[in-house]
Design an enzyme around this catalytic site. Structure first.
Site, short mmCIF file in Angstrom:
data_model
loop_
_atom_site.label_atom_id
_atom_site.label_comp_id
_atom_site.label_asym_id
_atom_site.label_seq_id
_atom_site.Cartn_x
_atom_site.Cartn_y
_atom_site.Cartn_z
N TYR A 189 34.25 35.80 32.51
CA TYR A 189 33.42 36.85 33.12
C TYR A 189 33.45 38.12 32.27
O TYR A 189 32.41 38.72 31.99
CB TYR A 189 33.91 37.14 34.53
CG TYR A 189 33.19 38.29 35.19
CD1 TYR A 189 31.88 38.16 35.60
CD2 TYR A 189 33.83 39.52 35.37
CE1 TYR A 189 31.20 39.24 36.19
CE2 TYR A 189 33.17 40.59 35.95
CZ TYR A 189 31.86 40.43 36.36
OH TYR A 189 31.19 41.50 36.92
N TYR A 241 22.15 47.16 42.44
CA TYR A 241 23.28 47.54 43.27
C TYR A 241 22.79 48.12 44.60
O TYR A 241 21.82 47.64 45.17
CB TYR A 241 24.20 48.53 42.54
CG TYR A 241 24.61 48.11 41.16
CD1 TYR A 241 25.17 46.84 40.93
CD2 TYR A 241 24.46 48.95 40.07
CE1 TYR A 241 25.55 46.44 39.66
CE2 TYR A 241 24.85 48.55 38.80
CZ TYR A 241 25.40 47.30 38.60
OH TYR A 241 25.78 46.92 37.34
#
Length: 305
Positions: A189, A241
């Site tokens: 990641y 977001y």
């Protein structure tokens, strides 16, 4: 188009003064907050760049779009969304509270950190090296840029300071969302977030999505049209977001931002757009980049709504 892009960049460059570069990942603090660039790839083969469009930056959360596509290809939608939900959130991108309070205890969507870590865990490959090799190969194919690689200074900086992401991952391991070696998944990641690109590269990824999974310049299908639709829908609802709703109102196209300063936007059946401006607002989105996309959307009537 070139004249329009030049005008938009010049008009909105002043907004870079209203934001700050990310500092919680120390290596990102070295960015020049005054940079601002845009690249546009139309589906009929035209490409335009203006401003600092050739400056390299790391993908950060824009990489979540790439890994979601790869997770879908490897597993299919049913298995992916058994592990990750597809709901928007008003929480911050690295929130841990929703993992504890929701039932079932799975990440709200693939565009927040917990969901993206889970998506990376689903990508085939028995080790970090195998996973990142496939992620890089896939990214290079979509962009047509064989030189794309990892900025290892940023990777090390992310790994050294990624305590919240580590907490998210271990919590998901405790609830069964993650299986396998947590540190190995986290390394993959952190590496995917540290992939280095330009505005052109992310505009080309967006153009493929805008073209329903087909590379406009070669006609090659990369992902099924159904997967392109899924990804674009999640970008609309979750890609910016906890500013996704405002972005949908003001810009109105599927977008995904990253704290490296990039914003990738896909205008269905028309174009892919890559924007770069590392001065961020408090929600982690490029201040001037948002203004650039808002003006471009208004001038060209790009909103899908």
């Amino acid at each position: 188009m070139q004249i329009l892009l030049s005008s938009i960049i010049n008009h909105n460059r002043k907004y870079t003064e209203l934001g700050e570069v990310a500092t919680y990942i120390p290596e990102l603090s070295k960015a020049n907050k005054n940079h601002l660039g845009i690249y546009v790839v139309t589906l009929d083969g035209e490409e335009y760049g203006e401003g600092d469009f050739d400056v390299k930056f790391t993908m950060q959360s824009i990489s979540k779009v790439v890994t979601l596509m790869l997770a879908l290809l490897d597993n299919g939608p049913e298995k992916v969304f058994e592990k990750i939900d597809m709901e928007p959130t008003a929480d911050t991108f690295n929130s841990i509270s929703s993992l504890e309070t929701r039932n079932p205890q799975k990440p709200l969507n693939p565009m927040i950190n917990s969901g993206a870590i889970a998506a990376t865990s689903l990508i085939y490959g028995e080790s970090c090296d195998k996973k990142i090799e496939r992620i890089l190969k896939f990214t290079r194919k979509i962009t047509g840029n064989k030189e794309i690689g990892i900025n290892y200074d940023v990777f090390r900086s992310e790994k050294e300071t990624g305590h919240r992401n580590r907490a998210l991952a271990y919590y998901m391991r405790s609830t069964g969302v993650l299986t396998g070696d947590v540190e190995d998944i986290l390394d993959a990641y952190f590496m995917q977030c540290s992939i280095e690109v330009t505005c052109k590269d992310i505009a080309r990824i967006a153009a493929m999505l805008a073209n329903n999974g087909i590379l406009p310049w070669s006609g090659e299908r990369i992902i099924p049209a159904q997967y392109a639709r899924i990804v674009k829908t999640i970008m609309v609802t979750c890609g910016m977001y906890d500013e996704s709703g405002e972005f949908a109102v003001k810009v109105g196209i599927p977008g995904k931002s990253g704290v490296g300063g990039g914003i990738m936007a896909a205008v269905p059946n028309r174009m892919g757009i890559g924007v770069f401006g590392p001065a961020l607002n408090k929600k982690g989105n490029s201040v001037a980049g948002l203004k650039v996309l808002e003006e471009l959307s208004r001038e060209l009537d790009l909103s899908i709504f």
